[in-house]
Write a protein that holds these residues in place. Structure first.
Motif, PDB file in Angstrom:
ATOM      1  N   PHE A  26      85.972  72.741  25.346  1.00  0.00           N
ATOM      2  CA  PHE A  26      84.553  72.863  25.674  1.00  0.00           C
ATOM      3  C   PHE A  26      84.276  74.204  26.328  1.00  0.00           C
ATOM      4  CE2 PHE A  26      80.833  72.486  28.330  1.00  0.00           C
ATOM      5  CZ  PHE A  26      79.934  71.816  27.515  1.00  0.00           C
ATOM      6  N   ARG A  27      85.087  74.564  27.301  1.00  0.00           N
ATOM      7  CA  ARG A  27      84.879  75.812  28.051  1.00  0.00           C
ATOM      8  C   ARG A  27      85.007  77.040  27.134  1.00  0.00           C
ATOM      9  NH1 ARG A  27      82.314  77.627  32.428  1.00  0.00           N
ATOM     10  NH2 ARG A  27      83.463  79.268  33.433  1.00  0.00           N
ATOM     11  N   GLN A  30      82.013  77.133  24.905  1.00  0.00           N
ATOM     12  CA  GLN A  30      80.836  77.556  25.673  1.00  0.00           C
ATOM     13  C   GLN A  30      80.824  79.073  25.833  1.00  0.00           C
ATOM     14  OE1 GLN A  30      80.632  76.033  29.671  1.00  0.00           O
ATOM     15  NE2 GLN A  30      78.759  77.146  30.128  1.00  0.00           N
ATOM     16  N   PRO A  37      75.977  74.713  29.336  1.00  0.00           N
ATOM     17  CA  PRO A  37      76.688  73.445  29.161  1.00  0.00           C
ATOM     18  C   PRO A  37      75.785  72.332  28.615  1.00  0.00           C
ATOM     19  CG  PRO A  37      77.258  74.415  31.265  1.00  0.00           C
ATOM     20  CD  PRO A  37      76.147  75.248  30.684  1.00  0.00           C
ATOM     21  N   SER A  38      74.555  72.288  29.070  1.00  0.00           N
ATOM     22  CA  SER A  38      73.627  71.258  28.619  1.00  0.00           C
ATOM     23  C   SER A  38      73.333  71.381  27.122  1.00  0.00           C
ATOM     24  CB  SER A  38      72.330  71.342  29.418  1.00  0.00           C
ATOM     25  OG  SER A  38      71.385  70.427  28.921  1.00  0.00           O
ATOM     26  N   THR A  39      73.028  72.592  26.685  1.00  0.00           N
ATOM     27  CA  THR A  39      72.743  72.821  25.268  1.00  0.00           C
ATOM     28  C   THR A  39      73.977  72.537  24.421  1.00  0.00           C
ATOM     29  OG1 THR A  39      71.050  74.461  25.780  1.00  0.00           O
ATOM     30  CG2 THR A  39      71.968  74.523  23.560  1.00  0.00           C
ATOM     31  N   ASN A  41      76.520  70.546  25.099  1.00  0.00           N
ATOM     32  CA  ASN A  41      76.742  69.097  25.059  1.00  0.00           C
ATOM     33  C   ASN A  41      75.834  68.423  24.046  1.00  0.00           C
ATOM     34  OD1 ASN A  41      78.820  68.075  26.703  1.00  0.00           O
ATOM     35  ND2 ASN A  41      77.655  68.562  28.535  1.00  0.00           N
ATOM     36  N   THR A  42      74.570  68.798  24.063  1.00  0.00           N
ATOM     37  CA  THR A  42      73.601  68.205  23.134  1.00  0.00           C
ATOM     38  C   THR A  42      73.966  68.510  21.696  1.00  0.00           C
ATOM     39  OG1 THR A  42      71.843  68.341  24.791  1.00  0.00           O
ATOM     40  CG2 THR A  42      71.166  68.123  22.493  1.00  0.00           C
ATOM     41  N   LEU A  44      76.890  69.457  20.442  1.00  0.00           N
ATOM     42  CA  LEU A  44      78.147  68.827  20.061  1.00  0.00           C
ATOM     43  C   LEU A  44      77.949  67.349  19.747  1.00  0.00           C
ATOM     44  CD1 LEU A  44      80.678  70.525  22.477  1.00  0.00           C
ATOM     45  CD2 LEU A  44      80.588  70.751  19.983  1.00  0.00           C
ATOM     46  N   LYS A  45      77.139  66.672  20.518  1.00  0.00           N
ATOM     47  CA  LYS A  45      76.853  65.263  20.241  1.00  0.00           C
ATOM     48  C   LYS A  45      76.199  65.118  18.873  1.00  0.00           C
ATOM     49  CE  LYS A  45      74.470  61.118  21.837  1.00  0.00           C
ATOM     50  NZ  LYS A  45      74.441  60.604  20.493  1.00  0.00           N
ATOM     51  N   ARG A  48      78.746  65.927  16.172  1.00  0.00           N
ATOM     52  CA  ARG A  48      79.725  64.840  16.066  1.00  0.00           C
ATOM     53  C   ARG A  48      79.101  63.635  15.379  1.00  0.00           C
ATOM     54  NH1 ARG A  48      82.500  63.767  21.673  1.00  0.00           N
ATOM     55  NH2 ARG A  48      83.756  62.380  20.387  1.00  0.00           N
ATOM     56  N   TYR A  60      87.483  70.775  20.307  1.00  0.00           N
ATOM     57  CA  TYR A  60      86.508  70.531  19.236  1.00  0.00           C
ATOM     58  C   TYR A  60      86.913  71.314  17.999  1.00  0.00           C
ATOM     59  CZ  TYR A  60      83.634  68.353  22.755  1.00  0.00           C
ATOM     60  OH  TYR A  60      83.166  67.511  23.733  1.00  0.00           O
TER      61      TYR A  60
END
Length: 88
Positions: A26-27, A30, A37-39, A41-42, A44-45, A48, A60
């Motif tokens: 993730f890092r 990013q 991080p918020s964008t 996460n969104t 990636l969800k 996925r 990932y």
């Protein structure tokens, strides 16, 4: 249209691009994609859920469908490069 909507969201194509060769944490993703991080996460969800990206031991990575999508976008990339050159 659903796919174009997904790919048009901020950072989606950049994530696919950054995962083109290897899995990233993730890092690392990013940092590479330059997303909050918020964008991230969104996106990636969403990716996925669409089975374009998966989370594995190495981080990932693109799924088989994700790799096929990236290959499909290659022709569009080539077209865009010619188009951009023609604009100048």
């Amino acid at each position: 249209m659903v796919l174009l909507d997904l790919l048009g969201r901020r950072g989606a194509l950049r994530i696919i691009w950054e995962l083109r060769q290897e899995a990233l944490t993730f890092r690392a993703l990013q940092d590479a994609a330059e997303l909050t991080p918020s964008t991230l996460n969104t996106r990636l969800k969403e990716l996925r859920d669409a089975r374009i990206v998966a989370l594995g031991e190495g981080g990932y990575a693109l799924t088989a469908q994700g790799h096929e999508l990236r290959q499909s976008l290659a022709a569009l990339t080539q077209w865009a490069e010619v188009w951009a050159d023609d604009l100048h």
